[in-house]
Design a protein around this motif. Structure first.
Motif, mmCIF file in Angstrom:
data_model
loop_
_atom_site.group_PDB
_atom_site.id
_atom_site.type_symbol
_atom_site.label_atom_id
_atom_site.label_comp_id
_atom_site.label_asym_id
_atom_site.label_seq_id
_atom_site.Cartn_x
_atom_site.Cartn_y
_atom_site.Cartn_z
ATOM 1 N N LEU A 67 3.643 29.197 -7.646
ATOM 2 C CA LEU A 67 4.764 28.334 -8.047
ATOM 3 C C LEU A 67 4.237 26.972 -8.509
ATOM 4 O O LEU A 67 4.736 26.402 -9.479
ATOM 5 C CB LEU A 67 5.753 28.149 -6.885
ATOM 6 N N ALA A 68 3.207 26.474 -7.809
ATOM 7 C CA ALA A 68 2.625 25.189 -8.206
ATOM 8 C C ALA A 68 2.056 25.290 -9.621
ATOM 9 O O ALA A 68 2.277 24.414 -10.461
ATOM 10 C CB ALA A 68 1.527 24.774 -7.224
ATOM 11 N N GLU A 88 -4.381 16.010 -12.334
ATOM 12 C CA GLU A 88 -5.676 16.251 -11.703
ATOM 13 C C GLU A 88 -5.978 17.743 -11.580
ATOM 14 O O GLU A 88 -7.074 18.200 -11.920
ATOM 15 C CB GLU A 88 -5.723 15.602 -10.313
ATOM 16 N N ALA A 89 -4.978 18.489 -11.104
ATOM 17 C CA ALA A 89 -5.189 19.936 -10.933
ATOM 18 C C ALA A 89 -5.497 20.583 -12.277
ATOM 19 O O ALA A 89 -6.357 21.457 -12.390
ATOM 20 C CB ALA A 89 -3.953 20.569 -10.306
ATOM 21 N N MET A 90 -4.814 20.138 -13.312
ATOM 22 C CA MET A 90 -4.977 20.734 -14.621
ATOM 23 C C MET A 90 -6.308 20.324 -15.258
ATOM 24 O O MET A 90 -7.042 21.145 -15.783
ATOM 25 C CB MET A 90 -3.804 20.266 -15.483
ATOM 26 N N THR A 91 -6.594 19.037 -15.180
ATOM 27 C CA THR A 91 -7.756 18.497 -15.886
ATOM 28 C C THR A 91 -9.077 18.984 -15.280
ATOM 29 O O THR A 91 -10.027 19.273 -16.012
ATOM 30 C CB THR A 91 -7.703 16.958 -15.842
ATOM 31 N N SER A 92 -9.138 19.060 -13.954
ATOM 32 C CA SER A 92 -10.386 19.485 -13.326
ATOM 33 C C SER A 92 -10.762 20.891 -13.756
ATOM 34 O O SER A 92 -11.901 21.156 -14.142
ATOM 35 C CB SER A 92 -10.242 19.469 -11.802
ATOM 36 N N VAL A 93 -9.778 21.783 -13.690
ATOM 37 C CA VAL A 93 -10.039 23.174 -14.066
ATOM 38 C C VAL A 93 -10.392 23.246 -15.548
ATOM 39 O O VAL A 93 -11.336 23.932 -15.962
ATOM 40 C CB VAL A 93 -8.801 24.047 -13.747
ATOM 41 N N MET A 94 -9.637 22.502 -16.349
ATOM 42 C CA MET A 94 -9.876 22.492 -17.796
ATOM 43 C C MET A 94 -11.301 22.046 -18.112
ATOM 44 O O MET A 94 -12.009 22.688 -18.884
ATOM 45 C CB MET A 94 -8.855 21.566 -18.462
ATOM 46 N N GLY A 111 -10.399 17.271 -4.670
ATOM 47 C CA GLY A 111 -10.469 18.611 -5.227
ATOM 48 C C GLY A 111 -9.135 19.165 -5.685
ATOM 49 O O GLY A 111 -8.068 18.693 -5.312
ATOM 50 N N VAL A 112 -9.266 20.199 -6.517
ATOM 51 C CA VAL A 112 -8.101 20.834 -7.124
ATOM 52 C C VAL A 112 -7.165 21.409 -6.072
ATOM 53 O O VAL A 112 -5.947 21.310 -6.178
ATOM 54 C CB VAL A 112 -8.577 21.978 -8.044
ATOM 55 N N GLY A 113 -7.747 22.005 -5.032
ATOM 56 C CA GLY A 113 -6.936 22.656 -4.004
ATOM 57 C C GLY A 113 -5.952 21.687 -3.376
ATOM 58 O O GLY A 113 -4.791 22.020 -3.129
ATOM 59 N N HIS A 114 -6.426 20.470 -3.162
ATOM 60 C CA HIS A 114 -5.578 19.462 -2.545
ATOM 61 C C HIS A 114 -4.399 19.118 -3.458
ATOM 62 O O HIS A 114 -3.251 19.014 -3.019
ATOM 63 C CB HIS A 114 -6.419 18.223 -2.249
ATOM 64 N N ALA A 115 -4.690 18.938 -4.733
ATOM 65 C CA ALA A 115 -3.630 18.589 -5.690
ATOM 66 C C ALA A 115 -2.609 19.723 -5.797
ATOM 67 O O ALA A 115 -1.396 19.490 -5.812
ATOM 68 C CB ALA A 115 -4.238 18.287 -7.057
ATOM 69 N N ALA A 146 -1.932 22.011 -3.558
ATOM 70 C CA ALA A 146 -1.162 22.121 -2.313
ATOM 71 C C ALA A 146 -0.087 21.042 -2.269
ATOM 72 O O ALA A 146 1.024 21.260 -1.765
ATOM 73 C CB ALA A 146 -2.094 22.005 -1.119
ATOM 74 N N SER A 147 -0.419 19.879 -2.804
ATOM 75 C CA SER A 147 0.538 18.785 -2.816
ATOM 76 C C SER A 147 1.732 19.108 -3.734
ATOM 77 O O SER A 147 2.885 18.815 -3.399
ATOM 78 C CB SER A 147 -0.210 17.526 -3.253
ATOM 79 N N ILE A 148 1.435 19.733 -4.872
ATOM 80 C CA ILE A 148 2.522 20.156 -5.774
ATOM 81 C C ILE A 148 3.374 21.221 -5.080
ATOM 82 O O ILE A 148 4.603 21.165 -5.103
ATOM 83 C CB ILE A 148 1.954 20.715 -7.093
ATOM 84 N N ALA A 149 2.696 22.165 -4.442
ATOM 85 C CA ALA A 149 3.426 23.242 -3.763
ATOM 86 C C ALA A 149 4.341 22.682 -2.686
ATOM 87 O O ALA A 149 5.500 23.102 -2.576
ATOM 88 C CB ALA A 149 2.440 24.248 -3.171
ATOM 89 N N SER A 150 3.851 21.694 -1.916
ATOM 90 C CA SER A 150 4.762 21.203 -0.861
ATOM 91 C C SER A 150 5.921 20.423 -1.459
ATOM 92 O O SER A 150 7.022 20.441 -0.905
ATOM 93 C CB SER A 150 4.043 20.416 0.241
ATOM 94 N N ALA A 151 5.702 19.772 -2.592
ATOM 95 C CA ALA A 151 6.835 19.106 -3.252
ATOM 96 C C ALA A 151 7.902 20.128 -3.647
ATOM 97 O O ALA A 151 9.103 19.876 -3.514
ATOM 98 C CB ALA A 151 6.350 18.335 -4.475
#
Lengths: 397, 382
Positions: A292-293, B318-324, B363-367, B369-374
């Motif tokens: 979902l994220a 951040e999540a997008m850019t790091s992976v990119m 790290g990406v995982g943190h970002a 997870a933060s989106i997921a909890s939102a």
């Protein structure tokens, strides 16, 4: 944060929103199930109602009966339309492709004859481009148009077959690409004709799709006569016209897709909250949360990209590969979104969408199946990647 | 909302790009690869040049000798720094430290050092105090005296004039809670400070192991405070945003050099860039890059506008850019074939900088997870 609109633009948004809410209520839309809202007859009645109420032709010049609204207001209407989850527009080919083509290439009498019927949606159109031997390679098309001039008049006689022709079974007219010069090949010798679907020699055979529905068709033309005055542009100018028409699609077509996708993601989150998995809501599953994220990221960036594209268009700069970019990304993200819906449904996904007991009226199963089409129609993902590489990055053809 | 840069922002980008073409070149960077002292010396000279251009004071208020610009501007500058594989502790000094010293509650004696940041006299490398040492560190930041910290790996330690020691923690657990922040500045030449040179994964940065044993704190150069968590997150977020922007520059340069290469390089009698396998890979790289550009630009605009979704937008960026960045620079190596794997090619430098950038934060995982909890907590709008 959203882009800031002027007071006049916000007022227009209110006007559009109120009209949509009231009109949809007046046809009983709120009480209709998801399945009922897909009903073809209903959608077509609604479309005529829009025409009669002056909510079509928003981009058209006033001389053709349009409202000549600025781009931002067209976008606002599209946003509101999608947000209201209003019915599918079956005549969109006529509005998105044919009408701008007629305004640019059509004769005065063609404009007079055909534009009012599009505006009112009293005349529905289908697009006759693809053929069994001409899919991604459209220039390989082989449907012949032989020109005959005799005492009965100057006309083309069309023979051949088109395929994947959406809504042909409901269409009054077809705008069709034909090979008018039998000695020609590839991009030369193609003409753009307006063909009456009631003509003798037209056979429409619906194709059953993997969803079980029949929305697109094979169309056979066996010596169908088309008067020469129904040719748009010059003889042999068809390819240029078709390519220009494809560019018209680049205007604001992306907006409704994105808004609907936001609503779809919202509904997907609801589904994850309400669907149990191992005795707990599916949304508590960390894998589902992560997916979902990802979808939230993709949908957000898509919406922001559309504002970026809009800025480009409003500054009058030529769009780059944005149309390909948007379509490609949208279709692939949406496929992923609907795969997640199936994951969330768990064993409930094992019922066909047409089964009366299917969850949410079968919506997710049906959309999931349908989503396999969206990376193929309106040019395949492979073609769009070529376009992006060639036009966006300047790589060799 | 303006995705298009303003005229001033366009000028900033152009002048930064043309200045860096002359200031930070591959041949000079490469000379430092086998000798960290050389790279540090170059970074120091480079620092003087960019200080003259005013970049060290980009976000420092005018009364402290800076330009008083915002996130949108430092983001643009970082794209250009990434493109040039700029070396030195610029982000820590000119974005993070400059932001921390402007926070409410920062004592005047510390805030006065903004002038030294703007002038280029101060170069700061970062030691993030980890959870085990945090409580005693907060105490030290309260009363001063001396500070001791176990060994930290510190990028650009060899170039630093000072170390910025920083610890933050959440005091109340709710999303809109209170946070504690402790920080101090330690002179590089103070007693008890040892810096040992390490080999950096990214050869265009140096790396040091820094240990502090009873290092004395200068009066007025330490403090601990409690602030709304969102304020602390915003300043820390500025560094994350700067890293995202730098990543865009790295990937953009790698991709444009790769496109130029595949147009030239011939196999089977034609440019390899005419093959769909290559085209599609680079088309996907382009999509990922442009999507990240949009996300990062929006994060900067939202930050400057004080928008409610600014931190969420930053998580997305951040999540997008790091992976990119990692994927695009990796694909650029692939599109170069054997050449891409050589030391001589610059592709590994972009790839290594991309990884280095992705590893600097939580790290990406943190970002994600933060989106997921939102989403789970219903804090996002659709």
């Amino acid at each position: 944060m959203n882009p800031s609109f002027s007071a006049a633009e916000e007022a227009f948004r209110q006007e559009a929103r109120i009209w949509l809410i009231e009109s949809l209520r007046s046809v009983g839309y709120d009480a209709m199930s998801w399945r009922e809202r897909l009903d073809t007859d209903f959608c077509m009645r609604w479309e005529r109602h829009m025409g009669a109420s002056g909510w079509t032709g928003l981009s058209w010049p006033k001389e053709y009966g349009g409202r000549a609204l600025p781009l931002v207001q067209q976008v606002i209407f599209q946003e509101e339309y999608a947000r209201a989850e209003a019915p599918i527009l079956w005549n969109s080919m006529a509005h998105g492709i044919l009408a701008p083509t007629l305004m640019y290439y059509g004769t005065e009498s063609q404009k007079k004859r055909f534009l009012p019927g599009i505006l009112s949606n009293e005349e529905r159109w289908c697009q006759g481009y693809s053929e069994p031997g001409a899919g991604s390679d459209l220039a390989a098309l082989a449907t012949r148009a032989e020109r005959i001039s005799d005492a009965r008049g100057d006309r083309y006689v069309v023979t051949g077959q088109k395929v994947w022709t959406s809504v042909a079974q409901f269409a009054h007219w077809c705008f069709i690409l034909v090979r008018s010069d039998p000695k020609s090949s590839r991009h030369k010798g193609i003409s753009f004709l307006l063909l009456d679907m009631k003509s003798r020699g037209v056979t429409v055979r619906p194709l059953r799709q993997m969803t079980g529905e029949s929305e697109f068709n094979e169309v056979f033309f066996d010596g169908v006569e088309v008067p020469v005055e129904n040719r748009v542009g010059e003889e042999g100018q068809g390819w240029e016209i078709a390519m220009t028409a494809a560019n018209h699609e680049r205007g604001t077509f992306f907006v409704p897709m994105l808004v609907s996708m936001q609503s779809e993601l919202r509904d997907l989150v609801k589904l994850a909250r309400t669907t149990p998995s191992d005795g707990r809501p599916a949304i508590e599953d960390p894998l589902i949360q992560d997916k979902l994220a990802q979808l939230y990221m993709d949908v957000s960036v898509m919406r922001l990209n559309s504002y970026r594209t809009l800025e480009t268009l409003m500054q009058g700069r030529p769009p780059g590969p944005e149309a390909s970019f948007t379509k490609l990304f949208w279709s692939e993200v949406r496929q992923r979104m609907l795969e997640l819906a199936m994951d969330i449904l768990g064993p409930q996904a094992m019922l066909a969408w047409t089964d009366p007991q299917a969850a949410a009226g079968g919506r997710w199963q049906r959309e999931h199946l349908w989503s396999r089409a969206i990376t193929i129609l309106a040019a395949t993902s492979e073609i769009h990647r070529n376009i992006i590489a060639e036009r966006g990055l300047g790589m060799p053809r | 909302m303006n995705f298009e840069p303003t005229e001033e922002q366009r000028l900033l980008r152009e002048s930064a790009r043309s200045a860096l073409v002359g200031l930070c070149t591959m041949p000079v960077l490469r000379k430092g690869f086998d000798d960290p002292a050389k790279l540090d010396a170059f970074a120091q000279a480079l620092w003087a040049s960019v200080a003259e251009l005013g970049w060290t004071g980009l976000v420092v208020p005018e009364e402290h000798g800076g330009m008083g610009l915002g996130a949108t501007e430092f983001a643009i500058l970082h794209e250009e720094l990434g493109r040039a594989l700029f070396t030195g502790p610029y982000t820590v000094t000119a974005v993070l430290a400059a932001g921390l010293l402007q926070l409410a509650g920062c004592p005047a004696s510390l805030r006065a050092r903004l002038t030294d940041i703007a002038s280029g006299a101060m170069r700061l490398a970062l030691l993030e105090v980890q959870s085990g040492e945090r409580e005693s560190f907060f105490a030290t930041c309260g009363h001063g005296g001396t500070v001791s910290l176990g060994t930290h790996r510190v990028p650009d330690a060899g170039v630093a004039t000072h170390f910025l020691l920083l610890a933050t923690e959440q005091v109340t657990s709710s999303h809109a809670g209170v946070g504690r922040l402790g920080m101090c500045l330690v002179d590089r030449s103070a007693s008890g400070v040892t810096v040992e040179s390490r080999e950096s994964f990214d050869p265009t940065h140096t790396m040091g192991s820094v240990t502090l044993r009873d290092a004395p704190l200068d009066p007025g150069h330490f403090h601990v405070t409690e602030l709304p968590a969102a304020q602390i997150a915003r300043v820390l977020g500025d560094m994350r945003l700067a890293r995202c922007s730098e990543m865009l520059g790295v990937a953009d340069r790698a991709l444009s050099e790769t496109v130029a290469y595949v147009k030239e390089r011939k196999q089977f009698g034609q440019p390899v860039g005419s093959f769909q396998a290559v085209k599609h890979k680079l088309a996907d790289a382009y999509i990922a890059l442009e999507n990240s550009r949009t996300a990062a630009r929006y994060a900067a605009l939202a930050r400057d506008a004080g928008a409610a979704d600014a931190l969420l937008a930053l998580d997305v960026a951040e999540a997008m850019t790091s992976v990119m960045g990692i994927r695009v620079t990796g694909d650029c190596i692939q599109a170069h074939g054997g050449m891409g794997f050589t030391w001589e090619s610059d592709m590994h430098l972009y790839f290594k900088r991309a990884r280095w950038l992705a590893s600097t934060g939580r790290g990406v995982g943190h970002a994600r997870a933060s989106i997921a909890s939102a989403i789970v907590e219903g804090r996002v709008e659709f």
